[in-house]
Design a protein around this motif. Structure first.
Motif, PDB file in Angstrom:
ATOM      1  N   ASP A 136      10.658 -31.515 -11.581  1.00 47.12           N
ATOM      2  CA  ASP A 136      10.361 -30.370 -12.440  1.00 47.12           C
ATOM      3  C   ASP A 136      11.251 -29.160 -12.153  1.00 47.12           C
ATOM      4  O   ASP A 136      11.018 -28.077 -12.691  1.00 47.12           O
ATOM      5  N   THR A 137      12.279 -29.347 -11.322  1.00 47.86           N
ATOM      6  CA  THR A 137      13.170 -28.227 -11.029  1.00 47.86           C
ATOM      7  C   THR A 137      14.177 -28.037 -12.162  1.00 47.86           C
ATOM      8  O   THR A 137      14.543 -28.995 -12.855  1.00 47.86           O
ATOM      9  N   GLN A 138      14.644 -26.810 -12.320  1.00 42.53           N
ATOM     10  CA  GLN A 138      15.605 -26.529 -13.376  1.00 42.53           C
ATOM     11  C   GLN A 138      16.939 -27.212 -13.106  1.00 42.53           C
ATOM     12  O   GLN A 138      17.617 -27.653 -14.043  1.00 42.53           O
ATOM     13  N   LEU A 144      20.142 -33.634 -15.921  1.00 44.98           N
ATOM     14  CA  LEU A 144      19.718 -34.700 -16.824  1.00 44.98           C
ATOM     15  C   LEU A 144      20.229 -34.445 -18.242  1.00 44.98           C
ATOM     16  O   LEU A 144      20.722 -35.363 -18.915  1.00 44.98           O
ATOM     17  N   ALA A 145      20.130 -33.200 -18.688  1.00 40.25           N
ATOM     18  CA  ALA A 145      20.573 -32.856 -20.041  1.00 40.25           C
ATOM     19  C   ALA A 145      22.093 -32.921 -20.176  1.00 40.25           C
ATOM     20  O   ALA A 145      22.617 -33.158 -21.270  1.00 40.25           O
TER      21      ALA A 145
END
Length: 198
Positions: A136-138, A144-145
């Motif tokens: 859940d880290t930025q 990933l994106a």
């Protein structure tokens, strides 16, 4: 001297520039790169770092002394690999060979970073598991994106079949050394996955 500096400059650009393998194919837009399955585990191998972009990394699942090709992981790309739940050994090859032990839960998705490092003539690679606390880290979401899904092609599978014996020889010559150095060993645990039913 100028020629030497120019050559070093070009070599540096080569290392820093992303280069996708022509043997892999991007997953078409609108096509799911994987499907949830109650009897399968999904592992996404991703390479967000641009360092060593020209060097390709080759990922393999190596269970019961048998290699199964995962794919060629290039800079800014990712591969979704589905396998049976339970214990597995993953292998990545570049100038070196690295391994990752995994214990996977059914119908869960896991993530592994293919991390490039400076080698002698080309990049070295390590397999770094993404833990549950990182999901859940930025930083992870950005990585990933940044990566697009690719899939194997007849050409990539042909490469694997032509190099199967070399891959097996690489395993035989490196795995025992990896086992002998516990500090270098990483592990992906069941708890590091995320349920695909969520």
């Amino acid at each position: 001297m100028k020629r030497c500096i120019h050559s070093l400059f070009l070599f540096s650009l080569l290392l820093m520039t992303g280069c996708a393998s022509s043997q892999m194919m991007q997953v078409p837009e609108g096509v799911a790169p994987y499907t949830a399955s109650p009897d399968k585990s999904t592992v996404v191998f991703m390479r967000p770092s641009a360092f060593g972009g020209a060097a390709q990394s080759y990922a393999v699942q190596y269970d019961n002394d048998t290699p199964e090709f995962i794919g060629i992981v290039s800079t800014n790309y990712k591969i979704a690999f589905q396998t049976s739940p339970g214990e597995h050994l993953f292998m990545i090859m570049g100038e070196n060979t690295d391994y990752l032990k995994a214990d996977l839960a059914a119908n869960h998705i896991y993530y592994v970073i293919v991390e490039p490092h400076l080698g002698f003539m080309k990049s070295r690679f390590s397999l770094d598991p993404v833990t549950a606390s990182q999901l859940d880290t930025q930083d992870f979401k950005d990585d990933l994106a940044e990566c697009s899904f690719v899939q194997n092609t007849p050409e990539s599978m042909k490469w694997f079949e032509e190099n199967r014996e070399k891959i097996m020889a690489r395993y035989r010559s490196s795995y025992k050394d990896w086992l002998a150095d516990p500090e270098d060993q990483s592990r992906l645990s069941k708890e590091d996955g995320r349920s695909l039913s969520e």
